[in-house]
Design a protein around this motif. Structure first.
Motif, PDB file in Angstrom:
ATOM      1  N   PHE A   1     -26.953 -51.234  19.377  1.00 32.51           N
ATOM      2  CA  PHE A   1     -27.381 -51.632  18.042  1.00 32.51           C
ATOM      3  C   PHE A   1     -26.386 -52.619  17.430  1.00 32.51           C
ATOM      4  O   PHE A   1     -26.767 -53.600  16.790  1.00 32.51           O
ATOM      5  N   GLN A   2     -25.094 -52.365  17.654  1.00 37.03           N
ATOM      6  CA  GLN A   2     -24.078 -53.295  17.172  1.00 37.03           C
ATOM      7  C   GLN A   2     -24.246 -54.669  17.826  1.00 37.03           C
ATOM      8  O   GLN A   2     -24.157 -55.705  17.163  1.00 37.03           O
ATOM      9  N   LYS A   3     -24.482 -54.668  19.117  1.00 38.44           N
ATOM     10  CA  LYS A   3     -24.671 -55.926  19.837  1.00 38.44           C
ATOM     11  C   LYS A   3     -25.895 -56.672  19.297  1.00 38.44           C
ATOM     12  O   LYS A   3     -25.877 -57.900  19.184  1.00 38.44           O
ATOM     13  N   HIS A   4     -26.942 -55.926  18.979  1.00 35.01           N
ATOM     14  CA  HIS A   4     -28.165 -56.540  18.460  1.00 35.01           C
ATOM     15  C   HIS A   4     -27.899 -57.206  17.112  1.00 35.01           C
ATOM     16  O   HIS A   4     -28.358 -58.323  16.851  1.00 35.01           O
ATOM     17  N   LEU A   5     -27.166 -56.519  16.240  1.00 39.22           N
ATOM     18  CA  LEU A   5     -26.854 -57.090  14.930  1.00 39.22           C
ATOM     19  C   LEU A   5     -25.983 -58.336  15.069  1.00 39.22           C
ATOM     20  O   LEU A   5     -26.198 -59.340  14.385  1.00 39.22           O
ATOM     21  N   LYS A   6     -24.998 -58.267  15.958  1.00 42.22           N
ATOM     22  CA  LYS A   6     -24.079 -59.389  16.125  1.00 42.22           C
ATOM     23  C   LYS A   6     -24.792 -60.611  16.715  1.00 42.22           C
ATOM     24  O   LYS A   6     -24.364 -61.740  16.508  1.00 42.22           O
ATOM     25  N   LEU A   7     -25.871 -60.364  17.433  1.00 45.64           N
ATOM     26  CA  LEU A   7     -26.649 -61.455  18.007  1.00 45.64           C
ATOM     27  C   LEU A   7     -27.200 -62.369  16.913  1.00 45.64           C
ATOM     28  O   LEU A   7     -27.323 -63.582  17.096  1.00 45.64           O
ATOM     29  N   TYR A   8     -27.511 -61.766  15.745  1.00 51.07           N
ATOM     30  CA  TYR A   8     -28.101 -62.529  14.643  1.00 51.07           C
ATOM     31  C   TYR A   8     -27.078 -62.926  13.575  1.00 51.07           C
ATOM     32  O   TYR A   8     -27.433 -63.538  12.571  1.00 51.07           O
ATOM     33  N   LYS A   9     -25.828 -62.568  13.798  1.00 53.72           N
ATOM     34  CA  LYS A   9     -24.791 -62.935  12.838  1.00 53.72           C
ATOM     35  C   LYS A   9     -24.517 -64.437  12.882  1.00 53.72           C
ATOM     36  O   LYS A   9     -24.208 -65.065  11.871  1.00 53.72           O
ATOM     37  N   ILE A  10     -24.650 -65.017  14.063  1.00 54.43           N
ATOM     38  CA  ILE A  10     -24.398 -66.436  14.332  1.00 54.43           C
ATOM     39  C   ILE A  10     -22.979 -66.769  13.851  1.00 54.43           C
ATOM     40  O   ILE A  10     -22.031 -66.176  14.313  1.00 54.43           O
TER      41      ILE A  10
END
Length: 267
Positions: free
Chosen positions: A45-54
């Protein structure tokens, strides 16, 4: 009396539903948002959020110094929101559970905080008390109840639990979800189920097929504990006698519509 259960000790402590809480600091302080998720999927889930942090200056990190509690109202008269303190003291956050009123409140504290000082008259219950309460109310939580890539928002009753917005911008699956919602045709839903006979020693397998008395497929058992659980059922068979074949033995169960659902949904 309220019973507090520390979800941090659960197999599926927080739901796949994402509960976000904004912490209000000073006007010049950067906003902080607490986001609950199932601890079993914390890393992806953390990786998923960081994917959209740009390239935005956003820090995404777990909060091991915090504890999450579920505060469940007791059954005696007077056990209502008015009994909660106006100022929670050691509590970082004390807020109504956004899913349903019957789920009480979510309490976030610093590790080691004394619950009885925050909510006088409360007692710490067993984690299974919390599971039994939410299964009795038909509240799904975690990847067992809501398998990623399998569970659909409307079938999982997320529209009843403040889990879907029909006014915000685009999101994955928005068109299908909105169309299904406005057409009003939902043939399957997650429902609380109870077993009338002693369960097999190894319990009921997750994903076991549920059948009607005549052998027609009625749905799938998702998860549960003891004689209570939650299952995805075809609404056409909800009021029929149901069973699950476990090792050649038929285990009987029944389903019911939760009282907290909107009245129109109980039809």
């Amino acid at each position: 009396m309220a019973v507090g259960i520390p979800p941090g000790d659960m197999d599926c402590p927080h739901g796949v539903w994402k509960a976000a809480s904004r912490l209000h600091g000073s006007a010049g302080e950067e906003p902080h948002i607490l986001l609950e998720c199932d601890s079993n999927v914390l890393e992806p889930f953390q990786k998923h959020l960081k994917l959209y942090k740009i390239r935005r200056k956003v820090d995404i990190s777990p909060c091991p110094d915090l504890s999450l509690w579920a505060v469940i109202p007791g059954e005696q008269a007077g056990d209502a929101s008015s009994s909660l303190p106006k100022c929670a003291g050691q509590a970082v956050l004390l807020t109504p559970d956004p899913r349903a009123e019957v789920m009480g409140w979510r309490l976030i504290t610093k590790k080691g905080a004394n619950l009885s000082e925050i909510i006088p008259g409360s007692e710490v219950g067993d984690v299974q008390d919390y599971h039994r309460h939410r299964y009795k109310q038909g509240i799904p939580e975690g990847v067992k109840d809501l398998p990623p890539g399998v569970a659909l928002p409307l079938e999982s009753n997320l529209a009843y639990m403040n889990g879907i917005s029909f006014t915000k911008g685009c999101y994955i699956g928005q068109e299908l979800t909105a169309r299904t919602h406005h057409m009003g045709v939902i043939r399957k839903r997650l429902l609380p189920v109870s077993f009338s006979a002693p369960l097999p020693k190894d319990g009921i397998p997750e994903g076991a097929e549920i059948l009607t008395e005549s052998g027609k497929p009625a749905g799938k058992f998702r998860a549960g504990g003891g004689d209570l659980g939650i299952a995805l059922l075809r609404l056409a068979h909800v009021n029929e006698p149901l069973c699950i074949d476990v090792g050649g033995d038929k285990v009987k169960l029944s389903a019911n519509t939760p009282e907290w659902w909107p009245k129109s949904a109980a039809k």
